[in-house]
Design a protein around this motif. Structure first.
Motif, mmCIF file in Angstrom:
data_model
loop_
_atom_site.group_PDB
_atom_site.id
_atom_site.type_symbol
_atom_site.label_atom_id
_atom_site.label_comp_id
_atom_site.label_asym_id
_atom_site.label_seq_id
_atom_site.Cartn_x
_atom_site.Cartn_y
_atom_site.Cartn_z
ATOM 1 N N PRO A 1 0.824 -1.218 0.000
ATOM 2 C CA PRO A 1 0.000 0.000 0.000
ATOM 3 C C PRO A 1 0.854 1.263 0.000
ATOM 4 O O PRO A 1 1.901 1.319 0.660
ATOM 5 N N ARG A 2 0.407 2.261 -0.734
ATOM 6 C CA ARG A 2 1.186 3.485 -0.923
ATOM 7 C C ARG A 2 1.461 4.224 0.393
ATOM 8 O O ARG A 2 2.486 4.890 0.535
ATOM 9 N N GLU A 3 0.537 4.097 1.364
ATOM 10 C CA GLU A 3 0.760 4.808 2.623
ATOM 11 C C GLU A 3 1.952 4.238 3.387
ATOM 12 O O GLU A 3 2.504 4.899 4.282
ATOM 13 N N VAL A 4 2.368 3.021 3.061
ATOM 14 C CA VAL A 4 3.569 2.423 3.656
ATOM 15 C C VAL A 4 4.750 2.539 2.695
ATOM 16 O O VAL A 4 5.842 2.960 3.066
ATOM 17 N N PHE A 5 4.515 2.158 1.441
ATOM 18 C CA PHE A 5 5.576 2.152 0.435
ATOM 19 C C PHE A 5 5.458 3.399 -0.450
ATOM 20 O O PHE A 5 5.247 3.314 -1.663
ATOM 21 N N GLY A 6 5.565 4.564 0.197
ATOM 22 C CA GLY A 6 5.432 5.831 -0.511
ATOM 23 C C GLY A 6 6.766 6.349 -1.025
ATOM 24 O O GLY A 6 7.776 5.619 -1.083
ATOM 25 N N THR A 7 6.794 7.626 -1.375
ATOM 26 C CA THR A 7 7.996 8.219 -1.965
ATOM 27 C C THR A 7 9.168 8.248 -0.993
ATOM 28 O O THR A 7 10.325 8.316 -1.413
ATOM 29 N N ASP A 8 8.882 8.180 0.317
ATOM 30 C CA ASP A 8 9.954 8.239 1.313
ATOM 31 C C ASP A 8 10.430 6.856 1.755
ATOM 32 O O ASP A 8 11.355 6.748 2.570
ATOM 33 N N TYR A 9 9.805 5.803 1.226
ATOM 34 C CA TYR A 9 10.181 4.450 1.655
ATOM 35 C C TYR A 9 11.603 4.124 1.196
ATOM 36 O O TYR A 9 11.981 4.379 0.050
ATOM 37 N N GLN A 10 12.391 3.565 2.111
ATOM 38 C CA GLN A 10 13.781 3.241 1.798
ATOM 39 C C GLN A 10 13.900 1.798 1.306
ATOM 40 O O GLN A 10 13.851 0.856 2.085
ATOM 41 N N TYR A 11 14.044 1.669 -0.008
ATOM 42 C CA TYR A 11 14.279 0.344 -0.577
ATOM 43 C C TYR A 11 15.738 -0.050 -0.377
ATOM 44 O O TYR A 11 16.590 0.778 -0.052
ATOM 45 N N LEU A 12 16.021 -1.323 -0.598
ATOM 46 C CA LEU A 12 17.388 -1.802 -0.442
ATOM 47 C C LEU A 12 18.299 -1.157 -1.478
ATOM 48 O O LEU A 12 17.916 -1.028 -2.648
ATOM 49 N N PRO A 13 19.501 -0.755 -1.078
ATOM 50 C CA PRO A 13 20.458 -0.289 -2.085
ATOM 51 C C PRO A 13 20.848 -1.456 -2.983
ATOM 52 O O PRO A 13 20.806 -2.620 -2.559
ATOM 53 N N ARG A 14 21.199 -1.160 -4.203
ATOM 54 C CA ARG A 14 21.505 -2.206 -5.176
ATOM 55 C C ARG A 14 22.577 -3.183 -4.659
ATOM 56 O O ARG A 14 22.535 -4.387 -4.931
ATOM 57 N N SER A 15 23.518 -2.643 -3.877
ATOM 58 C CA SER A 15 24.613 -3.486 -3.372
ATOM 59 C C SER A 15 24.129 -4.549 -2.397
ATOM 60 O O SER A 15 24.828 -5.545 -2.162
ATOM 61 N N GLU A 16 22.940 -4.364 -1.804
ATOM 62 C CA GLU A 16 22.421 -5.315 -0.829
ATOM 63 C C GLU A 16 21.549 -6.397 -1.461
ATOM 64 O O GLU A 16 21.253 -7.408 -0.819
ATOM 65 N N ILE A 17 21.133 -6.173 -2.695
ATOM 66 C CA ILE A 17 20.297 -7.166 -3.373
ATOM 67 C C ILE A 17 21.177 -8.281 -3.930
ATOM 68 O O ILE A 17 22.249 -8.018 -4.486
ATOM 69 N N LEU A 18 20.738 -9.513 -3.775
ATOM 70 C CA LEU A 18 21.512 -10.635 -4.281
ATOM 71 C C LEU A 18 21.803 -10.471 -5.759
ATOM 72 O O LEU A 18 20.912 -10.156 -6.553
ATOM 73 N N SER A 19 23.047 -10.689 -6.146
ATOM 74 C CA SER A 19 23.409 -10.679 -7.560
ATOM 75 C C SER A 19 22.905 -11.961 -8.212
ATOM 76 O O SER A 19 22.548 -12.932 -7.529
ATOM 77 N N PHE A 20 22.867 -11.989 -9.531
ATOM 78 C CA PHE A 20 22.460 -13.205 -10.235
ATOM 79 C C PHE A 20 23.373 -14.368 -9.852
ATOM 80 O O PHE A 20 22.923 -15.507 -9.682
ATOM 81 N N GLU A 21 24.668 -14.077 -9.727
ATOM 82 C CA GLU A 21 25.631 -15.126 -9.385
ATOM 83 C C GLU A 21 25.381 -15.675 -7.979
ATOM 84 O O GLU A 21 25.499 -16.882 -7.743
ATOM 85 N N GLU A 22 25.012 -14.801 -7.048
ATOM 86 C CA GLU A 22 24.714 -15.255 -5.688
ATOM 87 C C GLU A 22 23.443 -16.095 -5.655
ATOM 88 O O GLU A 22 23.384 -17.131 -4.967
ATOM 89 N N ILE A 23 22.422 -15.673 -6.405
ATOM 90 C CA ILE A 23 21.194 -16.463 -6.482
ATOM 91 C C ILE A 23 21.484 -17.831 -7.080
ATOM 92 O O ILE A 23 21.047 -18.871 -6.563
ATOM 93 N N ASP A 24 22.241 -17.849 -8.160
ATOM 94 C CA ASP A 24 22.579 -19.107 -8.832
ATOM 95 C C ASP A 24 23.364 -20.021 -7.900
ATOM 96 O O ASP A 24 23.138 -21.240 -7.862
ATOM 97 N N ARG A 25 24.288 -19.448 -7.131
ATOM 98 C CA ARG A 25 25.081 -20.239 -6.197
ATOM 99 C C ARG A 25 24.191 -20.863 -5.121
ATOM 100 O O ARG A 25 24.320 -22.055 -4.803
#
Length: 283
Positions: A30-54
């Protein structure tokens, strides 16, 4: 085969490849939680394709038989078909859950990459209800085009998931069933439930599977279909013409007893329950 302390085997793995989504569905993000100020994970914290594959290479020998790629909205992940190609080499069933908005332009490429099946979320066919529930300007036509493209590309049987919320989209039950009746698309109706404690869930908003079946039974006769796989989420019903419909009764008839699913978050935590607040950090 890996099993939990209740003896339930781990056969299905849901992998969240991204924490972002282009919809703001009222029951999920819902937008009231996941609005413009919501802090998503920085790209460096998201599993890479290689990490997922591993991680997949380590989990498949423990008994994983099916992988489902999810999000957020997985098709937002850059170069997503490349990940599909990598995971398809592990020899297990590979499925995708998507809101369908970007599917029309990617369906054929995903099949070539090795995707086996796709499930598309679609909560109503009329524009007003659909856009209200998904809080998006995307049109129903765009999602239907994605479904058609998936069928044409050979991802059949395509599944359509519809969350039914009391006072909002009960009318969509008949609409969706009739629209896809006689096609290579199976509609599954899901009881409105709490997801991540973010949707202000209330029990009175739940339309039970029994009520949904009663709505459908006003126009058609249904017979139950025997469960083909232990741990099957949807209870299937079939008309005499052979059209099937699924009911996912997460609230009124929980199926925790024979659950065989685990979820890997986009940051690398393994969760053994959709409602778990903490997971095990595999990364």
């Amino acid at each position: 085969m890996l099993a939990d302390t209740m003896g339930r085997p781990l056969r299905d793995l849901r992998i969240s490849v991204i924490d972002r989504c282009n919809f703001r569905c009222r029951y999920c993000m819902p937008r009231e939680v996941f609005g413009t100020d919501y802090q998503y994970l920085p790209r460096s914290e998201i599993l890479s394709f290689e990490e997922i594959d591993r991680l997949v290479s380590l989990l498949v020998p423990l008994g994983i038989e099916k992988i489902r790629l999810t999000g957020g909205e997985p098709l937002l992940r850059r170069d997503f078909p490349t990940l599909v190609t990598m995971l398809a080499k592990h020899g297990v069933e590979l499925a995708l859950t998507t809101n369908g908005a970007l599917l029309a332009g990617m369906a054929e490429e995903l099949v070539v990459a090795g995707l086996d099946r796709v499930t598309v979320s679609l909560d109503a066919l009329d524009e007003e209800t659909f856009q209200s529930m998904s809080d998006t300007e995307t049109s129903v036509a765009e999602v239907l085009a994605g479904i058609d493209a998936a069928v044409a590309a050979g991802l059949s049987p395509v599944k359509v998931n519809a969350v039914i919320c009391r006072g909002v989209n009960e009318h969509a039950v008949d609409d969706l069933f009739e629209h896809f009746r006689g096609t290579d698309v199976t509609v599954r109706f899901i009881e409105y439930m709490d997801v991540g404690a973010s949707n202000k869930w209330r029990a009175e908003e739940v339309v039970s599977g029994a009520e949904i079946l009663q709505i459908l039974a006003e126009s058609h006769e249904f017979e139950p279909v025997a469960e083909s796989v232990v741990g099957q989420v949807a209870k299937l019903w079939r008309t005499k013409e052979g059209d099937e419909v699924g009911l996912i009764t997460s609230v009124s008839e929980p199926f925790c007893g024979d659950c065989c699913r685990a979820r890997l978050s986009s940051s690398g935590e393994l969760y053994t329950c959709l409602f778990a607040e903490t997971g095990f950090d595999l990364k």
